[in-house]
Design a protein around this motif. Sequence first.
Motif, PDB file in Angstrom:
ATOM      1  N   GLU A 164       1.101   4.075  -2.955  1.00  0.00           N
ATOM      2  CA  GLU A 164       0.794   5.480  -2.686  1.00  0.00           C
ATOM      3  C   GLU A 164       1.950   6.376  -3.145  1.00  0.00           C
ATOM      4  O   GLU A 164       1.722   7.445  -3.713  1.00  0.00           O
ATOM      5  CB  GLU A 164       0.515   5.685  -1.193  1.00  0.00           C
ATOM      6  CG  GLU A 164      -0.811   5.076  -0.742  1.00  0.00           C
ATOM      7  CD  GLU A 164      -1.054   5.244   0.739  1.00  0.00           C
ATOM      8  OE1 GLU A 164      -0.179   5.835   1.431  1.00  0.00           O
ATOM      9  OE2 GLU A 164      -2.105   4.793   1.232  1.00  0.00           O
ATOM     10  N   GLN A 211       0.829  -1.205   0.000  1.00  0.00           N
ATOM     11  CA  GLN A 211       0.000   0.000   0.000  1.00  0.00           C
ATOM     12  C   GLN A 211       0.864   1.254   0.000  1.00  0.00           C
ATOM     13  O   GLN A 211       0.613   2.191  -0.758  1.00  0.00           O
ATOM     14  CB  GLN A 211      -0.917  -0.003   1.226  1.00  0.00           C
ATOM     15  CG  GLN A 211      -1.807   1.231   1.378  1.00  0.00           C
ATOM     16  CD  GLN A 211      -2.951   1.283   0.384  1.00  0.00           C
ATOM     17  OE1 GLN A 211      -3.374   0.236  -0.129  1.00  0.00           O
ATOM     18  NE2 GLN A 211      -3.470   2.464   0.110  1.00  0.00           N
ATOM     19  N   THR A 236      -8.109   8.162  -9.390  1.00  0.00           N
ATOM     20  CA  THR A 236      -7.889   8.521  -7.996  1.00  0.00           C
ATOM     21  C   THR A 236      -6.891   7.551  -7.376  1.00  0.00           C
ATOM     22  O   THR A 236      -6.541   6.522  -7.963  1.00  0.00           O
ATOM     23  CB  THR A 236      -9.196   8.452  -7.200  1.00  0.00           C
ATOM     24  OG1 THR A 236      -9.657   7.084  -7.192  1.00  0.00           O
ATOM     25  CG2 THR A 236     -10.259   9.347  -7.822  1.00  0.00           C
ATOM     26  N   LEU A 237      -6.436   7.873  -6.170  1.00  0.00           N
ATOM     27  CA  LEU A 237      -5.521   6.983  -5.465  1.00  0.00           C
ATOM     28  C   LEU A 237      -6.168   5.623  -5.250  1.00  0.00           C
ATOM     29  O   LEU A 237      -5.529   4.579  -5.442  1.00  0.00           O
ATOM     30  CB  LEU A 237      -5.131   7.602  -4.119  1.00  0.00           C
ATOM     31  CG  LEU A 237      -4.280   6.726  -3.191  1.00  0.00           C
ATOM     32  CD1 LEU A 237      -2.963   6.343  -3.858  1.00  0.00           C
ATOM     33  CD2 LEU A 237      -4.020   7.447  -1.870  1.00  0.00           C
ATOM     34  N   GLU A 238      -7.429   5.623  -4.865  1.00  0.00           N
ATOM     35  CA  GLU A 238      -8.130   4.363  -4.627  1.00  0.00           C
ATOM     36  C   GLU A 238      -8.198   3.522  -5.894  1.00  0.00           C
ATOM     37  O   GLU A 238      -7.956   2.305  -5.866  1.00  0.00           O
ATOM     38  CB  GLU A 238      -9.547   4.638  -4.107  1.00  0.00           C
ATOM     39  CG  GLU A 238     -10.333   3.379  -3.772  1.00  0.00           C
ATOM     40  CD  GLU A 238     -11.725   3.684  -3.247  1.00  0.00           C
ATOM     41  OE1 GLU A 238     -12.460   2.736  -2.928  1.00  0.00           O
ATOM     42  OE2 GLU A 238     -12.077   4.887  -3.153  1.00  0.00           O
ATOM     43  N   GLU A 239      -8.511   4.143  -7.019  1.00  0.00           N
ATOM     44  CA  GLU A 239      -8.586   3.420  -8.288  1.00  0.00           C
ATOM     45  C   GLU A 239      -7.211   2.894  -8.694  1.00  0.00           C
ATOM     46  O   GLU A 239      -7.080   1.775  -9.191  1.00  0.00           O
ATOM     47  CB  GLU A 239      -9.134   4.334  -9.384  1.00  0.00           C
ATOM     48  CG  GLU A 239     -10.613   4.651  -9.253  1.00  0.00           C
ATOM     49  CD  GLU A 239     -11.085   5.666 -10.283  1.00  0.00           C
ATOM     50  OE1 GLU A 239     -12.231   5.535 -10.754  1.00  0.00           O
ATOM     51  OE2 GLU A 239     -10.313   6.594 -10.605  1.00  0.00           O
ATOM     52  N   VAL A 270      -4.585   2.156  -6.722  1.00  0.00           N
ATOM     53  CA  VAL A 270      -4.169   1.058  -5.857  1.00  0.00           C
ATOM     54  C   VAL A 270      -4.916  -0.223  -6.222  1.00  0.00           C
ATOM     55  O   VAL A 270      -4.314  -1.305  -6.325  1.00  0.00           O
ATOM     56  CB  VAL A 270      -4.406   1.413  -4.379  1.00  0.00           C
ATOM     57  CG1 VAL A 270      -4.208   0.190  -3.481  1.00  0.00           C
ATOM     58  CG2 VAL A 270      -3.465   2.539  -3.952  1.00  0.00           C
ATOM     59  N   LEU A 271      -6.218  -0.116  -6.429  1.00  0.00           N
ATOM     60  CA  LEU A 271      -7.022  -1.287  -6.760  1.00  0.00           C
ATOM     61  C   LEU A 271      -6.560  -1.928  -8.062  1.00  0.00           C
ATOM     62  O   LEU A 271      -6.393  -3.146  -8.148  1.00  0.00           O
ATOM     63  CB  LEU A 271      -8.495  -0.896  -6.863  1.00  0.00           C
ATOM     64  CG  LEU A 271      -9.478  -2.032  -7.216  1.00  0.00           C
ATOM     65  CD1 LEU A 271      -9.430  -3.122  -6.153  1.00  0.00           C
ATOM     66  CD2 LEU A 271     -10.897  -1.479  -7.349  1.00  0.00           C
TER      67      LEU A 271
END
Length: 210
Positions: A116, A112, A179-182, A184-185
């Motif tokens: 990031e 993670q 986005t960061l979430e997208e 990382v996923l």
Amino acid sequence: MSRKKCTSNKVDDELEMTMVCHRPEGLEQLEAQTNFTKQELQVLYRGFKNECPSGVVNEETFKHIYAQFFPHGDASTYAHYLFNTFDTANNGSIKFEEFVTGLSTLLRGSVQEKLEWTFHLYDINRDGFISKEEMTEIVRAIYDMMGKYTYPALKGDVPKQHVDAFFQKMDKNKDGVVTLEEFVLACQEVCSLLRADILEILLQTLTSPD
């Protein structure tokens, strides 16, 4: 190692730190903030100081050092983006603390944390999103850095094609940015572990004996 010798080494370390323009935080504090041991930090500091006697590195010096690892390509553009990611204070120079903190994340951080950090590398304008244009810029810089000897068969606009394919997978809601979430996923779906081979080369160089 005798107590007298240990004390002597500590005095030498502190003396070295007082002779530069920027004095790093204490090794104990950096040890607590990173995933490096005090001994590793001492070795890294000596290597950093040898390359940057002033205690900080500016972008031109960073580019010069980084270019030595990629003699068959042009690493200047990628080094520029990498420098900006290490320069967390955004003041045009990298202190030892910034260097080892970033290196710690890339080499020994969790998946993670690595993702990031990489997201911030791709987020060139630091607006919290990655656009297709930003990703294309980074990918082009990577291809330029590796050089024609590494990718002799590349024809046409291959970097853009790769970005188009991967960006489509990352941009889940199709709003034109990632986005960061997208990010990382998508990366976790593609690979189980983000490698930091380029920074590992740098670490090996800094820690190798003269």
